[in-house]
Every structure is written in C-alpha cells, then in structure tokens.
Design a protein around this motif. Structure first.
Motif, PDB file in Angstrom:
ATOM      1  N   PRO A  58       0.826  -1.207   0.000  1.00  0.00           N
ATOM      2  CA  PRO A  58       0.000   0.000   0.000  1.00  0.00           C
ATOM      3  C   PRO A  58       0.862   1.259   0.000  1.00  0.00           C
ATOM      4  O   PRO A  58       1.986   1.256   0.481  1.00  0.00           O
ATOM      5  CB  PRO A  58      -0.790  -0.121   1.296  1.00  0.00           C
TER       6      PRO A  58
ATOM      7  N   ARG B 253       1.945   4.624   1.464  1.00  0.00           N
ATOM      8  CA  ARG B 253       1.909   5.231   2.806  1.00  0.00           C
ATOM      9  C   ARG B 253       1.911   6.749   2.655  1.00  0.00           C
ATOM     10  O   ARG B 253       2.747   7.305   1.958  1.00  0.00           O
ATOM     11  CB  ARG B 253       3.117   4.790   3.630  1.00  0.00           C
TER      12      ARG B 253
ATOM     13  N   LYS C 268      -9.238  15.165   8.103  1.00  0.00           N
ATOM     14  CA  LYS C 268      -9.662  13.820   8.507  1.00  0.00           C
ATOM     15  C   LYS C 268     -10.507  13.160   7.425  1.00  0.00           C
ATOM     16  O   LYS C 268     -10.412  11.950   7.206  1.00  0.00           O
ATOM     17  CB  LYS C 268     -10.437  13.875   9.825  1.00  0.00           C
TER      18      LYS C 268
ATOM     19  N   ALA D  85      -8.111  11.981   4.926  1.00  0.00           N
ATOM     20  CA  ALA D  85      -7.408  10.802   5.450  1.00  0.00           C
ATOM     21  C   ALA D  85      -8.263   9.562   5.291  1.00  0.00           C
ATOM     22  O   ALA D  85      -7.803   8.509   4.840  1.00  0.00           O
ATOM     23  CB  ALA D  85      -7.052  11.018   6.925  1.00  0.00           C
ATOM     24  N   ARG D  86      -9.543   9.684   5.619  1.00  0.00           N
ATOM     25  CA  ARG D  86     -10.431   8.526   5.531  1.00  0.00           C
ATOM     26  C   ARG D  86     -10.632   8.088   4.087  1.00  0.00           C
ATOM     27  O   ARG D  86     -10.667   6.894   3.805  1.00  0.00           O
ATOM     28  CB  ARG D  86     -11.771   8.856   6.204  1.00  0.00           C
TER      29      ARG D  86
ATOM     30  N   ARG E  23      -7.652   6.203   3.028  1.00  0.00           N
ATOM     31  CA  ARG E  23      -7.685   4.875   3.640  1.00  0.00           C
ATOM     32  C   ARG E  23      -8.638   3.960   2.872  1.00  0.00           C
ATOM     33  O   ARG E  23      -8.306   2.820   2.551  1.00  0.00           O
ATOM     34  CB  ARG E  23      -8.146   4.960   5.094  1.00  0.00           C
ATOM     35  N   ASP E  24      -9.829   4.499   2.575  1.00  0.00           N
ATOM     36  CA  ASP E  24     -10.818   3.679   1.872  1.00  0.00           C
ATOM     37  C   ASP E  24     -10.330   3.290   0.486  1.00  0.00           C
ATOM     38  O   ASP E  24     -10.809   2.322  -0.097  1.00  0.00           O
ATOM     39  CB  ASP E  24     -12.162   4.406   1.791  1.00  0.00           C
ATOM     40  N   ALA E  25      -9.367   4.060  -0.026  1.00  0.00           N
ATOM     41  CA  ALA E  25      -8.784   3.720  -1.316  1.00  0.00           C
ATOM     42  C   ALA E  25      -7.605   2.749  -1.140  1.00  0.00           C
ATOM     43  O   ALA E  25      -6.876   2.473  -2.085  1.00  0.00           O
ATOM     44  CB  ALA E  25      -8.329   4.986  -2.034  1.00  0.00           C
ATOM     45  N   GLY E  26      -7.414   2.253   0.085  1.00  0.00           N
ATOM     46  CA  GLY E  26      -6.407   1.227   0.311  1.00  0.00           C
ATOM     47  C   GLY E  26      -5.055   1.738   0.773  1.00  0.00           C
ATOM     48  O   GLY E  26      -4.095   0.974   0.850  1.00  0.00           O
ATOM     49  N   MET E  27      -4.959   3.013   1.093  1.00  0.00           N
ATOM     50  CA  MET E  27      -3.658   3.542   1.526  1.00  0.00           C
ATOM     51  C   MET E  27      -3.510   3.450   3.041  1.00  0.00           C
ATOM     52  O   MET E  27      -4.481   3.391   3.771  1.00  0.00           O
ATOM     53  CB  MET E  27      -3.510   5.000   1.083  1.00  0.00           C
ATOM     54  N   GLU E  28      -2.259   3.470   3.471  1.00  0.00           N
ATOM     55  CA  GLU E  28      -1.979   3.551   4.901  1.00  0.00           C
ATOM     56  C   GLU E  28      -1.703   5.005   5.234  1.00  0.00           C
ATOM     57  O   GLU E  28      -0.749   5.601   4.750  1.00  0.00           O
ATOM     58  CB  GLU E  28      -0.774   2.686   5.267  1.00  0.00           C
ATOM     59  N   VAL E  29      -2.596   5.559   6.028  1.00  0.00           N
ATOM     60  CA  VAL E  29      -2.527   6.985   6.319  1.00  0.00           C
ATOM     61  C   VAL E  29      -1.963   7.200   7.714  1.00  0.00           C
ATOM     62  O   VAL E  29      -2.491   6.669   8.683  1.00  0.00           O
ATOM     63  CB  VAL E  29      -3.929   7.623   6.226  1.00  0.00           C
ATOM     64  N   ILE E  30      -0.894   7.940   7.802  1.00  0.00           N
ATOM     65  CA  ILE E  30      -0.378   8.330   9.106  1.00  0.00           C
ATOM     66  C   ILE E  30      -0.893   9.727   9.348  1.00  0.00           C
ATOM     67  O   ILE E  30      -0.527  10.677   8.649  1.00  0.00           O
ATOM     68  CB  ILE E  30       1.155   8.271   9.162  1.00  0.00           C
TER      69      ILE E  30
ATOM     70  N   SER F 281     -10.791  -2.350   2.581  1.00  0.00           N
ATOM     71  CA  SER F 281      -9.977  -1.659   1.582  1.00  0.00           C
ATOM     72  C   SER F 281      -8.505  -2.011   1.699  1.00  0.00           C
ATOM     73  O   SER F 281      -7.729  -1.759   0.797  1.00  0.00           O
ATOM     74  CB  SER F 281     -10.148  -0.154   1.733  1.00  0.00           C
ATOM     75  N   GLY F 282      -8.110  -2.602   2.843  1.00  0.00           N
ATOM     76  CA  GLY F 282      -6.697  -2.843   3.072  1.00  0.00           C
ATOM     77  C   GLY F 282      -5.996  -1.602   3.591  1.00  0.00           C
ATOM     78  O   GLY F 282      -4.857  -1.656   4.028  1.00  0.00           O
ATOM     79  N   GLY F 283      -6.671  -0.475   3.560  1.00  0.00           N
ATOM     80  CA  GLY F 283      -6.065   0.760   4.050  1.00  0.00           C
ATOM     81  C   GLY F 283      -6.235   0.899   5.552  1.00  0.00           C
ATOM     82  O   GLY F 283      -6.896   0.093   6.189  1.00  0.00           O
ATOM     83  N   SER F 284      -5.613   1.928   6.110  1.00  0.00           N
ATOM     84  CA  SER F 284      -5.809   2.175   7.530  1.00  0.00           C
ATOM     85  C   SER F 284      -5.413   3.603   7.849  1.00  0.00           C
ATOM     86  O   SER F 284      -4.626   4.212   7.149  1.00  0.00           O
ATOM     87  CB  SER F 284      -4.985   1.204   8.369  1.00  0.00           C
TER      88      SER F 284
ATOM     89  N   LEU G 176      -3.487   5.277  10.657  1.00  0.00           N
ATOM     90  CA  LEU G 176      -2.635   4.877  11.751  1.00  0.00           C
ATOM     91  C   LEU G 176      -2.623   5.983  12.785  1.00  0.00           C
ATOM     92  O   LEU G 176      -2.448   7.143  12.460  1.00  0.00           O
ATOM     93  CB  LEU G 176      -1.236   4.580  11.221  1.00  0.00           C
TER      94      LEU G 176
END
Ligand SMILES: Nc1nc2c(ncn2[C@@H]2O[C@H](COP(=O)(O)OP(=O)(O)OP(=O)(O)O)[C@@H](O)[C@H]2O)c(=O)[nH]1
Ligand SMILES: [Mg+2]
Lengths: 138, 327
Positions: A9, A11, A27, A30-31, A34-41, B93-96, B98
């Motif tokens: 994914p 980041r 936010k 960010a969401r 995330r819903d598109a598959g990314m890892e959001v810090i 979605s596999g996303g998160s 963090l």
C-alpha cells in the motif's frame, strides 16, 4: 519470507501545520485515502514543519499531504519543502489543501508542491491525484 | 562478527545512526522485500539488548497517550526510546488510518526517539513477524527501550507476550465493562496493569478491585502483576508506571536463568511460526499448480476428505526429502 500477493500500500502522511484547530477536512481526506487502500499516518493538529518532516522520514511515507486553513500556508508549506530538501528527501511528493487563493496555489506549484486542492475538490479527484503522484516502491 | 566490512551497506548505515536507512529497512520488512533478508541476518547478532515493553488493552483506553507520557518520562531520564504502534488495517480496503502521532512533548531534532506506525495488514494477530523484525531493527540501531502498542481488540493482544519481555495491560475505570476483555485473556498476559484516566471517577476503586483479583491468583512464573493508577492526560502516575515496569525487568534479571528461559520460549514460538509460514507457502503453491488440481477435485467431489488430502500434500512436498536425507 512469503511474497505479498498484492503490491504494497501507498503510505501517506497527512499533517496540519499551523495553529488553526480545524482538522475535519484533513480527517475526511485521510479517511478517503484509507478507503482507497492507503496507509494513512495522521499527524494530528498543530505540527511544526520540523515535526512533519521528521515524521515523514521515520514513517518512510510515499506522499505528504498538508492542510492549512489559518492563512499561513505561504510561510509553512515552503518551509516543509525546504526542510525536506535539507534532509535530502527528494523523492517524496507533497500535495496541499485548504483555503488557498489561486495566486498562492500557482506559487506553491512553482516551488514544487505537486498538487493544490481547493475547498470544492472532490474526494475522487484527491484520491486519483494522490495515487498518480505518490512515490513508487523502489 | 568478522569485522564491519562484511556488513551490507544498509546494515552499516543503520548502525551509524542513519534514520532514513532504518525507516527504509522497516518498509522493506513490511513489504516482504527479500532484499532485506541479508540485512536482518547481519544485524541479528547485534540485537537482544533493548528492553521491549508491550502495551495492550481495549480500544480507546489511552494506550497511545500512555506511550507518549512514558516516552517523555524516559527521555527526561536520558533513555533512548523507540515506539512501534500497530493499528488494524481495514479488512475491506486494506487501508488504515494509523493512530494520531501524538507527540507533543517531542523535540523533532532528538535522535534518541524514533516513532513508527504499522498497519496489521491482515496478518494473523496484532504482533506479527513483521513487528518482531521492526523491533529488531530498532534494537540493532541502539534504542534502549522499545514500546510496542498493539491493536486494541480481542485475542491479538495476547501475542504481545511473544515479543515483549514486559507486558503492560492498560484499562480504564468501570472494570465491569472490561470483564469480557479479561476473560479473553488480557488478564493472563499482564505483568503490569495500568488503570489509566485516573482523573475520571472510579479509578481507585477499579485499581482496588484489580489488585484483589491479582491477589487471588497464583503468581505466574514467580511474578505477581503490579497495579498502577495513572492519568496520561495529567501526567500523574507515569513515573510509578515506569518504576513498576522496571521492577519487572529487574525481576527477570534477578535470576539469570529466568530471562533466558523467557526468551527461549519466545524464540520457540517465532521458529514455529516461521516454519509454519514455509509450509503454508508451499501448500499454496502446490494447490495453485494446474497439474495438481486433483487434490481439490478429489476433495470437492467427496472422493477424499480434507485431512487425507492434506496428509497427501504434506507427504509429497516434505516427507520424501526428509527420507532422502536420512541414511
Ligand atoms: N480523561 C482522560 N482521557 C484520556 C487519558 N488518556 C487518554 N485519554 C483520551 O482517551 C482517548 C483515547 O486515547 P488514545 O491514547 O488514543 O487511546 P488508545 O488506547 O491508544 O486508542 P486506540 O489505539 O484507538 O485503541 C483520547 O481522546 C485521549 O485524549 C487520561 O488519562 N484521562
Ligand atoms: Mg492508540
């Protein structure tokens, strides 16, 4: 080590430099990412450019999104870019959102911000652009 | 070790304090990039020095806030600290997203701190092989204390014991609501209980109930869990929490065999997991080969039952080689 079945994914660091306390927009973005598959810090409110850059390095993100509603974007965003350069982080694109006049947006693009999103931008467009500009895994 | 010259470049960079190299290696671990394997191999002899402290507990009890408060406390003591925060990936979605990197008390120029967020990426359990390797990278990089926060749900917390030498379970007042969690095994894994949000009503009562509960049980491996009341928000009880954690670490060191035994148990778990991973991989390969579709055909047609087919797959893949090696 088993190979991952899907590509890793993207980041992305979402940060809000400056002193305004409104992070609803950040936010929501960010969401959506995330819903598109990314890892959001999600770096949270009131980050200094120094903190943002340090977080980006430690988290080894592929993309940085900055949001600012306080009007201080012309001070804060270029500072983030400058610090990234100083730390020799050259392959991590930065996009920006918030209330940014067209003239400022143009200037920000010129100094290297890859995309500037105004209040009317759809989430689909943000996701699509983010995917398009994010660093690809080496 | 036979001199630094033999180390891979990335390992040398990590050992020289290059934070970007450290971060890159973590990404490679997370992405199952085989290029990282020689680096992990080279660094392994340099690990085993850090104190790895796990923090687990139900959703929203303040684990991240406690971690942040401990981080600030430890930096004041001059101890270097790394944080690994594991958050769940969306199964859809596999996303998160963090955890908010709460880091109010942190000086961004401080090389004695490193914070990394990880998504669980649908791996079995909150503390997975990747977390273990990320912790080892931080260990090799020289951080004295590594705080690992795990996803706050159900069974996965229990795996924190497979990685940390001291496990802290964070709870909040109104323990009645937490009985289910305790039943799910959190009670068994705690070396230290932290009743957080002590600024809210009921914290002392909760701590008393908990102490009573702890007192009723037999000590596990000679240790009776400590109960500490804290407020991460106000910063109270944090130094007491660290004292309790340090006391457990001291207890482990009091008998030289004790820490070694605990580590061997963790390593045995890791080895079993790694071997299982290999078997799983080869079984998947076997089943995805078109020429081997008879396994699935037979089971689907009820000609063979799953266990017999599994025995057959295992035999075909592993037993012949094992037999060949034996004289
Ligand atoms: N009143 C009070 N609130 C607290 C305290 N510690 C944390 N909180 C609040 O509790 C909420 C959750 O805190 P976190 O630290 O994110 O909790 P967490 O356990 O890490 O949450 P997850 O990782 O999502 O499970 C936040 O709104 C905090 O501000 C405390 O000592 N007192
Ligand atoms: Mg948390």
């Amino acid at each position: 080590m088993p190979k991952a079945a899907t590509p890793p994914p993207i980041r992305v660091l979402i940060a809000k430099p400056g002193l305004d306390g409104h992070d609803r927009g950040a936010k929501v973005v960010a969401r959506a990412l995330r819903d598109a598959g990314m890892e959001v810090i999600y770096a949270g409110l009131r980050q200094t450019p120094e903190e943002i850059v340090e977080s980006a390095i430690e988290e080894d993100v592929d993309l940085i999104g900055l949001s600012c509603l306080s009007g201080a974007h012309m001070a804060l965003f270029p500072r983030v870019l400058k610090l990234l350069q100083a730390r020799k982080v050259r392959d991590v694109p930065v996009f920006a959102g918030g209330i940014i006049p067209d003239d400022d947006a143009k200037k920000l693009r010129r100094i290297g911000i890859k995309a500037v999103f105004g209040p009317g931008t759809t989430l689909e467009e943000i996701v699509r652009t983010a995917r398009g500009i994010a660093r690809r895994p080496a | 070790m036979t001199g630094g010259a033999r180390l891979p470049a990335a390992a040398r960079a990590l050992l020289s304090g290059d934070r970007r190299a450290l971060a890159r290696l973590m990404t490679q671990v997370e992405n199952h990039d085989p290029a990282v394997l020689p680096v992990l191999r080279a660094l392994y002899p340099k690990t085993g020095r850090a104190h790895v402290i796990g923090l687990a507990g139900p959703l929203g009890v303040g684990k991240s806030s406690v971690v942040n408060a401990l981080l600030a406390h430890l930096r004041k003591l001059g101890t270097t600290v790394a944080v690994v925060a594991v958050d769940p990936s969306s199964p859809f979605s596999g996303g998160s997203v963090l955890g908010d990197r709460i880091r109010l008390e942190r000086d961004p120029g401080d090389a004695g701190v490193f914070i990394r967020s990880m998504a669980s990426r649908g791996r079995a359990g909150g503390v997975s092989a990747a977390t273990r390797e990320v912790v080892r990278l931080l260990d090799a990089a020289g951080f004295s204390v590594i705080l690992v926060e795990t996803v706050g749900s159900g069974q996965v917390d229990i795996e924190i014991r497979d990685i940390a030498s001291t496990s802290v379970v964070v709870l909040v007042p109104h323990l009645g609501d937490e009985v289910q969690t305790l039943k799910a095994g959190l009670f068994e894994i705690a070396d230290v209980f932290c009743v957080n949000k002590a600024d809210l009503a009921g914290a002392d009562l909760a701590a008393r109930d908990l102490s009573e509960l702890v007192g009723l049980g037999a000590p596990r491996d000679g240790w009776r869990p400590a109960v500490v009341v804290a407020s991460a928000r106000d910063g109270t009880g944090i130094s007491e929490l660290w004292t309790a954690i340090a006391a457990h670490e001291k207890f482990l060191d009091a008998d030289p065999k004790r820490r070694a035994a605990a580590e061997r148990t963790r390593l045995a778990t890791e080895l079993v997991e790694l071997v299982r991973e290999r078997y799983t991989e080869s079984a998947r390969e076997e089943l995805s080969e078109a020429s081997r579709s008879h396994w699935l055909d037979d089971v689907a047609a009820r000609r063979t039952d799953p266990r017999t087919a599994a025995d057959g797959i295992f035999e075909r893949q592993h037993a012949p080689k094992a037999r060949r090696r034996r004289p």
